[in-house]
Write a protein that holds these residues in place. Structure first.
Motif, PDB file in Angstrom:
ATOM      1  N   CYS A 120      42.319   2.621  35.098  1.00 18.76           N
ATOM      2  CA  CYS A 120      42.850   2.899  33.767  1.00 18.76           C
ATOM      3  C   CYS A 120      41.744   2.586  32.761  1.00 18.76           C
ATOM      4  O   CYS A 120      41.248   1.457  32.706  1.00 18.76           O
ATOM      5  CB  CYS A 120      44.089   2.044  33.502  1.00 18.76           C
ATOM      6  SG  CYS A 120      44.935   2.490  31.982  1.00 18.76           S
ATOM      7  N   GLN A 121      41.339   3.582  31.999  1.00 15.88           N
ATOM      8  CA  GLN A 121      40.277   3.418  31.007  1.00 15.88           C
ATOM      9  C   GLN A 121      40.800   2.656  29.791  1.00 15.88           C
ATOM     10  O   GLN A 121      42.005   2.522  29.596  1.00 15.88           O
ATOM     11  CB  GLN A 121      39.753   4.798  30.577  1.00 15.88           C
ATOM     12  CG  GLN A 121      39.333   5.693  31.715  1.00 15.88           C
ATOM     13  CD  GLN A 121      38.113   5.170  32.459  1.00 15.88           C
ATOM     14  OE1 GLN A 121      37.272   4.494  31.893  1.00 15.88           O
ATOM     15  NE2 GLN A 121      38.026   5.483  33.736  1.00 15.88           N
ATOM     16  N   ARG A 122      39.916   2.191  28.935  1.00 13.52           N
ATOM     17  CA  ARG A 122      40.329   1.490  27.709  1.00 13.52           C
ATOM     18  C   ARG A 122      41.194   2.367  26.818  1.00 13.52           C
ATOM     19  O   ARG A 122      42.031   1.880  26.090  1.00 13.52           O
ATOM     20  CB  ARG A 122      39.098   1.023  26.939  1.00 13.52           C
ATOM     21  CG  ARG A 122      38.468  -0.178  27.560  1.00 13.52           C
ATOM     22  CD  ARG A 122      37.324  -0.691  26.722  1.00 13.52           C
ATOM     23  NE  ARG A 122      36.240  -0.960  27.649  1.00 13.52           N
ATOM     24  CZ  ARG A 122      34.988  -0.652  27.471  1.00 13.52           C
ATOM     25  NH1 ARG A 122      34.600  -0.072  26.367  1.00 13.52           N
ATOM     26  NH2 ARG A 122      34.089  -0.938  28.373  1.00 13.52           N
ATOM     27  N   THR A 123      40.991   3.657  26.908  1.00 15.90           N
ATOM     28  CA  THR A 123      41.753   4.591  26.091  1.00 15.90           C
ATOM     29  C   THR A 123      43.158   4.807  26.628  1.00 15.90           C
ATOM     30  O   THR A 123      43.977   5.467  25.989  1.00 15.90           O
ATOM     31  CB  THR A 123      41.052   5.966  26.052  1.00 15.90           C
ATOM     32  OG1 THR A 123      40.967   6.471  27.396  1.00 15.90           O
ATOM     33  CG2 THR A 123      39.653   5.848  25.464  1.00 15.90           C
ATOM     34  N   GLY A 124      43.455   4.284  27.824  1.00 20.66           N
ATOM     35  CA  GLY A 124      44.748   4.478  28.455  1.00 20.66           C
ATOM     36  C   GLY A 124      44.758   5.641  29.436  1.00 20.66           C
ATOM     37  O   GLY A 124      45.719   5.850  30.164  1.00 20.66           O
ATOM     38  N   ARG A 125      43.678   6.422  29.425  1.00 17.43           N
ATOM     39  CA  ARG A 125      43.565   7.545  30.362  1.00 17.43           C
ATOM     40  C   ARG A 125      43.282   7.004  31.759  1.00 17.43           C
ATOM     41  O   ARG A 125      42.499   6.077  31.933  1.00 17.43           O
ATOM     42  CB  ARG A 125      42.426   8.454  29.889  1.00 17.43           C
ATOM     43  CG  ARG A 125      42.297   9.723  30.663  1.00 17.43           C
ATOM     44  CD  ARG A 125      41.263  10.651  29.985  1.00 17.43           C
ATOM     45  NE  ARG A 125      40.608  11.396  31.026  1.00 17.43           N
ATOM     46  CZ  ARG A 125      39.388  11.152  31.488  1.00 17.43           C
ATOM     47  NH1 ARG A 125      38.658  10.216  30.969  1.00 17.43           N
ATOM     48  NH2 ARG A 125      38.887  11.866  32.465  1.00 17.43           N
TER      49      ARG A 125
END
Length: 176
Positions: free
Chosen positions: A139-144
């Motif tokens: 899970c990326q920091r952007t939520g993606r």
């Protein structure tokens, strides 16, 4: 700057647990959870726990979450506070020689949303040319959430490769 490709390193004990459980449950799928640690962009799997999958079939495995959490707690309880070993993902078997299904990927993506670290999925398909298929989901920091296939580094063989026979060796191909 490009990030190096991620990989999953499978230690001997985990490999043996997965292979043994797969063989015992054939022709049904089986699975469980992976324990280990992250090392740079890689995941090192040191242990695998087998978790019952009520209703497992030749094409489906859904683990018992209550049992998985109990097994995880029991595994982690005696470990030292500075031991980096923890939950690093999931594993299950495919009796047919195939890698992760779209359902497997979707399930890992949902699980990754609840974790800050990358998670591994190992699919063991003993009939395949490549018996372990790996996927790393994060899970990326952007939520993606991203999911990418990852090579699985197998533990070294317990025995040395046989070399050529010594001079004068006789081949015994007769009946037993």
């Amino acid at each position: 700057m490009t990030r190096p490709a991620s990989r999953i390193e499978l230690c001997r004990e985990a490999c043996e647990v997965i292979a043994s459980a797969t063989a015992r449950h054939l022709p049904r799928e089986t699975g469980g959870i992976l324990l280990g640690y992250g090392e740079d962009a890689h995941i090192v799997v040191t242990h695998a726990l087998v978790v019952d999958g009520p209703g497992a079939s030749t094409h489906r495995y859904v683990r018992d979450d209550v049992q998985a959490n109990a097994l995880l707690a029991a595994f982690l309880a005696p470990r030292a506070d500075d031991d980096p070993t923890g939950y690093v993902g999931e594993w299950h078997s495919h009796p047919a020689p195939s890698g992760p299904s779209p359902t497997d990927v979707a399930a890992m993506r949902a699980t990754a949303r609840q974790h800050e670290v990358p998670l591994a999925l190992l699919v063991h398909a003993p009939g395949a040319q490549q018996s372990f298929f790996g996927l790393i989901t994060r899970c990326q920091r952007t939520g993606r959430v991203t999911s990418k296939p990852a090579p699985v580094l197998m533990p070294p063989s317990r025995s040395e490769a046989l070399g050529p026979p010594p001079d004068g060796a006789i081949r015994c191909d007769g009946p037993v």
